[in-house]
Write an enzyme that holds these catalytic residues in place. Structure first.
Site, short mmCIF file in Angstrom:
data_model
loop_
_atom_site.label_atom_id
_atom_site.label_comp_id
_atom_site.label_asym_id
_atom_site.label_seq_id
_atom_site.Cartn_x
_atom_site.Cartn_y
_atom_site.Cartn_z
N GLU A 57 29.98 -39.43 -11.09
CA GLU A 57 30.82 -39.96 -12.15
C GLU A 57 30.02 -40.84 -13.12
O GLU A 57 30.27 -40.84 -14.33
CB GLU A 57 31.98 -40.76 -11.54
CG GLU A 57 33.01 -39.92 -10.81
CD GLU A 57 33.63 -38.85 -11.71
OE1 GLU A 57 33.99 -39.18 -12.87
OE2 GLU A 57 33.73 -37.69 -11.28
N HIS A 272 24.98 -26.94 -8.94
CA HIS A 272 23.56 -27.13 -8.58
C HIS A 272 23.11 -28.53 -8.96
O HIS A 272 22.44 -29.22 -8.19
CB HIS A 272 22.68 -26.09 -9.28
CG HIS A 272 21.22 -26.36 -9.12
ND1 HIS A 272 20.56 -26.14 -7.94
CD2 HIS A 272 20.31 -26.87 -9.99
CE1 HIS A 272 19.30 -26.49 -8.08
NE2 HIS A 272 19.11 -26.94 -9.32
N SER A 273 23.49 -28.97 -10.14
CA SER A 273 23.20 -30.32 -10.62
C SER A 273 24.20 -30.62 -11.73
O SER A 273 25.07 -29.80 -12.05
CB SER A 273 21.76 -30.41 -11.16
OG SER A 273 21.66 -29.70 -12.40
#
Length: 380
Positions: A57, A272-273
């Site tokens: 976040e 994945h990222s």
């Protein structure tokens, strides 16, 4: 004349201890886990989940530039860490922060690295999630895929030469096995009989490349045999199975001075990222299924609860405390200054070379001419 078939008609079995409901499978062969160890394992898995959520976040809010989660792979992180000895040297990929968490890296230290401030052990030179700690025998994460595998073979051989009661442990994803360094690392360790535990997280996806497009073999486990390495396939979402497999592999590696390969079957629940949107190449239903029905944290929690070692009150406290500590760590990390610009040029050579000195002066001139392009309080 007889050719060896391309594959065995039967797949290599997957070692499991807990079923999907968190109950011990009948006649399971596993290393017992005490109440104290089991509770700590679960607490760390829960903390890792909270840490992933908070930092993810923070990236989405623009407070850090990048982040990678371990969602769906918490059991591999924490259970493998619990099975190792403190002197074992870990060479991670980038989805194993739980190993470092287990070894005592604080939430504040994680935050300092992600924000690249003065307190960051890496002096702000690495992008977020590239953790490292000499104190905890945890090599710094590096972005190039699989480079840590031949390095691990060298570390293991060094431990062997020094007659240390320890081994090297290195992690890789399924996609990394397509790199040449995977084959070099395994072959080197096998030939030199180096005490190395190779742990492959087969999570189904190498960014957007599915395993069906990655190899034609029966997963990764069979590749160990090709190099003369003892290997096992384990349910990576089963914390008890991972713990038993890694601890046994570690004992073999140290006692017999040999490499061992573990293929941990799991699923990458997160993107994945933060640079990836996995819904572009897999369905939301698939992700939700693994997130809810095959969740390794929930599975282990059921077993701990069934033993009477965990309650909903404990659950509320651990997650609330972890969230509070993380938010405080982020607030502190944001307030601290960034490392001086001069740190970019230190630690490259013992004595700074002439061309480095010229580059440093050139960069200082640029910052002085265009201060508006740099954050307030930026130190030269």
């Amino acid at each position: 004349m007889k050719f060896i078939p391309e594959s065995s008609p039967q797949r290599v079995p997957c070692y499991r201890v807990l079923d999907e409901n968190g109950r011990i499978i009948l006649n399971s062969d596993f290393i017992p886990v005490s109440e104290k160890l089991a509770v700590r394992m679960y607490e760390q898995m829960a903390t890792l989940q909270v840490m992933d959520h908070i930092f993810y976040e923070a990236q989405r809010q623009g407070r850090i530039s990048f982040f990678i989660t371990s969602l769906g792979e918490e059991a591999i992180n924490i259970a493998s860490a619990a099975a190792l000895a403190p002197d074992d040297v870990v060479l991670p990929q980038y989805r194993e922060p739980g190993v470092l968490l287990w070894r005592g890296f604080t939430l504040q230290e994680f935050a300092n690295q992600c924000f690249g401030n003065r307190a960051d052990h890496g002096k702000g030179r690495q992008m977020p999630i590239h953790y490292g700690s000499k104190q905890h025998n945890y090599f710094t994460v590096s972005s190039p895929i699989a480079t840590q595998l031949p390095q691990a073979a060298g570390v293991g051989y060094s431990l062997k030469m020094e007659k240390k009661n320890a081994c090297a442990v290195t992690f890789i994803g399924d996609g990394g096995t397509s790199e040449g360094d995977f084959h070099a690392g395994l072959n080197f360790a096998a030939v030199m009989e180096a005490p190395v535990v190779f742990i492959c997280r087969n999570n189904g996806w190498a960014i957007s490349t599915h395993i069906s497009e990655q190899f034609r073999s029966d997963g990764i486990v069979v590749k160990g045999q090709a190099y003369g390495i003892r290997s096992i396939r384990v349910d990576g979402n089963d914390a008890l199975a991972v713990y038993s497999a890694v601890r046994s592999a570690r004992e073999m590696a140290v006692a017999e001075q040999r490499p061992v390969l573990i293929e941990a079957m799991t699923y990458r629940v997160g993107h994945h990222s933060t640079s990836d949107d996995s819904t572009k190449y897999r369905t939301a239903d698939e992700i939700q299924y693994w997130k809810m029905s095959r969740n390794p944290v929930n599975r282990f929690k059921k077993w701990v609860e069934d033993n009477g070692w965990w309650s909903e009150d404990d659950e509320s406290k651990i997650r609330s405390n972890a969230r509070k500590q993380l938010l405080q760590a982020i607030q502190a990390a944001e307030k601290w200054d960034k490392p001086p610009l001069a740190e970019l040029f230190n630690d490259v050579y013992d004595v700074k070379t002439k061309n480095l000195e010229e580059q440093e002066l050139g960069l200082k001139d640029l910052v002085e001419k265009q201060p508006q392009d740099y954050p307030p309080g930026f130190h030269i």
